[in-house]
Design a protein around this motif. Structure first.
Motif, short mmCIF file in Angstrom:
data_model
loop_
_atom_site.label_atom_id
_atom_site.label_comp_id
_atom_site.label_asym_id
_atom_site.label_seq_id
_atom_site.Cartn_x
_atom_site.Cartn_y
_atom_site.Cartn_z
N ASP A 53 0.89 -1.16 0.00
CA ASP A 53 0.00 0.00 0.00
C ASP A 53 0.93 1.21 0.00
O ASP A 53 2.15 1.04 0.15
N PRO A 54 0.42 2.43 -0.17
CA PRO A 54 1.34 3.56 -0.36
C PRO A 54 2.27 3.83 0.82
O PRO A 54 3.16 4.66 0.71
N LYS A 55 2.08 3.10 1.92
CA LYS A 55 2.99 3.30 3.06
C LYS A 55 3.76 2.03 3.44
O LYS A 55 4.49 2.04 4.44
N THR A 56 3.58 0.95 2.71
CA THR A 56 4.17 -0.34 3.11
C THR A 56 4.77 -1.03 1.89
O THR A 56 4.12 -1.14 0.85
N VAL A 57 5.99 -1.53 2.06
CA VAL A 57 6.66 -2.13 0.90
C VAL A 57 7.46 -3.36 1.34
O VAL A 57 8.11 -3.35 2.39
N CYS A 58 7.40 -4.42 0.53
CA CYS A 58 8.22 -5.61 0.78
C CYS A 58 9.56 -5.42 0.09
O CYS A 58 9.63 -5.13 -1.11
N VAL A 59 10.64 -5.59 0.87
CA VAL A 59 12.01 -5.45 0.35
C VAL A 59 12.76 -6.73 0.70
O VAL A 59 12.58 -7.28 1.80
N GLU A 60 13.60 -7.21 -0.21
CA GLU A 60 14.36 -8.43 0.05
C GLU A 60 15.25 -8.21 1.28
O GLU A 60 15.89 -7.16 1.40
N LYS A 61 15.29 -9.23 2.13
CA LYS A 61 15.91 -9.10 3.46
C LYS A 61 17.37 -8.64 3.44
O LYS A 61 17.80 -7.86 4.29
N SER A 62 18.14 -9.11 2.46
CA SER A 62 19.57 -8.75 2.46
C SER A 62 19.82 -7.37 1.83
O SER A 62 20.94 -6.87 1.88
N GLU A 63 18.80 -6.75 1.25
CA GLU A 63 18.98 -5.47 0.55
C GLU A 63 18.85 -4.31 1.55
O GLU A 63 17.88 -3.54 1.54
N VAL A 64 19.88 -4.21 2.39
CA VAL A 64 19.82 -3.28 3.52
C VAL A 64 19.79 -1.81 3.08
O VAL A 64 19.14 -0.98 3.71
N TYR A 65 20.50 -1.49 1.98
CA TYR A 65 20.52 -0.08 1.54
C TYR A 65 19.15 0.33 0.98
O TYR A 65 18.67 1.44 1.21
N GLN A 66 18.54 -0.61 0.26
CA GLN A 66 17.21 -0.31 -0.28
C GLN A 66 16.19 -0.15 0.84
O GLN A 66 15.34 0.75 0.81
N ALA A 67 16.31 -1.02 1.86
CA ALA A 67 15.38 -0.94 3.00
C ALA A 67 15.57 0.40 3.73
O ALA A 67 14.59 1.07 4.10
N GLU A 68 16.83 0.79 3.89
CA GLU A 68 17.13 2.06 4.58
C GLU A 68 16.52 3.24 3.82
O GLU A 68 15.92 4.14 4.40
N GLN A 69 16.66 3.20 2.49
CA GLN A 69 16.08 4.29 1.69
C GLN A 69 14.56 4.34 1.84
O GLN A 69 13.96 5.41 2.00
N MET A 70 13.93 3.16 1.82
CA MET A 70 12.47 3.11 1.98
C MET A 70 12.06 3.71 3.32
O MET A 70 11.08 4.45 3.42
N ASP A 71 12.81 3.35 4.34
CA ASP A 71 12.53 3.85 5.69
C ASP A 71 12.59 5.38 5.69
O ASP A 71 11.69 6.05 6.21
N LYS A 72 13.64 5.93 5.07
CA LYS A 72 13.78 7.39 5.04
C LYS A 72 12.65 8.04 4.24
O LYS A 72 12.31 9.20 4.46
N LEU A 73 12.09 7.28 3.28
CA LEU A 73 10.97 7.82 2.49
C LEU A 73 9.64 7.66 3.22
O LEU A 73 8.57 7.93 2.65
N GLY A 74 9.71 7.16 4.44
CA GLY A 74 8.48 7.08 5.26
C GLY A 74 7.69 5.81 5.03
O GLY A 74 6.53 5.72 5.42
N MET A 75 8.31 4.80 4.41
CA MET A 75 7.60 3.55 4.16
C MET A 75 7.88 2.55 5.28
O MET A 75 9.03 2.45 5.74
N GLU A 76 6.85 1.79 5.67
CA GLU A 76 7.09 0.64 6.54
C GLU A 76 7.69 -0.47 5.67
O GLU A 76 7.16 -0.78 4.60
N VAL A 77 8.82 -1.04 6.11
CA VAL A 77 9.49 -2.07 5.31
C VAL A 77 9.14 -3.46 5.86
O VAL A 77 9.33 -3.73 7.04
#
Ligand code: ABU
Length: 371
Positions: free
Chosen positions: A314-338
């Motif tokens: 949904d516009p606030k929640t995103v599935c990110v592959e577990k080992s992709e820590v940089y992508q997860a960090e970016q999502m977090d900074k964009l206000g998304m629940e990872v």
């Protein structure tokens, strides 16, 4: 009317509205197919896949299935209905009057084959011979949706002939080199010709009334024109990503997260002249974070940029592959629940979290985001 888990309804207009019902692929009986023109063009010269073909080792199939099953369970626990394909025998050769290939591919990833636009699921033409019959893995689900949802439109694009005339022989050398490939991509000279309409569903992104389609190895201009005529109420936009030497599928290159925000692969930036509709309407196109890995896993067709092949719930929640820590960090900074999902050992079966799924139902209607 609100979505109900007890009633089947097909509807999805974009990549980000709340996901309620999805198909997750299976690794069953997946094969590395024998050489064929469009597939060889995608395999990098130094890839461990060169010269290999046959059924994938059982232990890798079992591991990928374990991860895909876990992902399906994670989604179910969040209230998403999950369906799975029924594997056909992919060891069977595929023969038509026009071509023969000694094996097929698999029932991963569904995103390549099935394009959901509103109440319709469209089976793509595909452009690899080994994937010509791949739609059969999904036919039991399509039949079920047809029986249960009176508004479901099940469509299939014209099956291509895939004769040698569909492929540029220039691409068939295994010693082209990355520089030459980049030059050809910039010149929009791809392995597929304009013999007949060709497209993979994973070259299409849905933005409500607008469909954004990558022109590359797996989708040609006639394929995009076919989509334009097939969806007369949509605006269909052709995009190119000149920095990609192996341009197949848009979903490790351009990732919309919510209205107004897209991640773009920094090695495959959308050219200035194709940014107008986004800029005029205040959309931000941000460079995606770097992948956490320097190489793809063994026997994998895809690049390390599966890091940005995320599934938006949904516009606030995103599935990110577990080992992709940089992508997860970016999502977090964009206000998304990872939501972390362990999937890397399934990448070799055809892709990441977006690839291995196909939408059946998302909330929301067909909006015009680019008036
Ligand atoms: N199916 C997505 C693969 C794209 C890539 O290799 O980057």
């Amino acid at each position: 009317m609100a979505w109900s888990p007890d009633k089947t309804e097909v509807k999805s207009w974009n990549e980000w509205d709340t996901l309620r019902h999805v198909i997750v692929g299976r690794a069953d009986d997946c094969h590395i197919p024998p050489e064929e023109p469009a597939l060889e063009a995608k395999v990098p010269e130094d890839s461990d896949m060169r010269g290999q073909w046959g059924r994938r080792p059982q232990e890798t199939i079992d591991r990928a299935n374990e991860l895909l099953d876990n992902f399906a369970d994670q989604l179910r626990k969040r209230g998403v209905r999950v369906d799975r394909p029924t594997s056909i025998d992919h060891s069977q050769p595929a023969t038509t009057p026009d071509f023969h290939t000694d094996s097929q591919f698999g029932c991963m990833p569904p995103r390549d084959v099935l394009l959901t636009v509103g109440h319709e699921i469209l089976e793509a033409t595909m452009s690899y011979r080994c994937r010509w019959f791949e739609y059969l893995n999904y036919r039991p689900l399509m039949q079920q949706y047809w029986d249960e949802d009176p508004n479901f439109r099940h469509e299939a694009a014209p099956k291509p002939r895939l004769t040698d005339a569909d492929y540029h022989p220039d691409y068939l050398s295994d010693k082209i080199g990355v520089e030459k490939r980049l030059q050809w991509t910039a010149e929009k000279f791809f392995v597929t010709t304009e013999e007949e309409p060709l497209f993979d569903a994973a070259d299409v992104l849905r933005f409500g009334r607008d469909l954004v389609v990558q022109h590359g190895f797996t989708t040609n201009l006639k394929g995009i024109e076919w989509l334009r005529r097939h969806f007369p109420d949509h605006r269909v936009h052709t995009v190119n990503f000149p920095g990609d030497p192996y341009p197949i599928h848009i979903d490790a290159t351009f990732t919309p997260l919510r209205p107004g925000l897209i991640l773009n692969n920094p090695q495959r930036r959308l050219p200035e002249e194709q940014r107008g509709m986004f800029e005029r309407n205040g959309w931000e196109i941000l460079d995606a974070a770097q992948p956490a890995h320097n190489t793809p896993p063994p026997l994998c067709y895809s690049s390390t940029w599966l890091s940005m092949n995320v599934l938006v719930l949904d516009p606030k929640t995103v599935c990110v592959e577990k080992s992709e820590v940089y992508q997860a960090e970016q999502m977090d900074k964009l206000g998304m629940e990872v939501v972390e999902v362990d999937l890397r050992d399934a990448y070799a079966f055809g892709g990441g979290l977006h690839c291995c799924t196909a939408d059946v139902y998302r909330d929301g209607d067909c909006e015009d985001y680019f008036p």
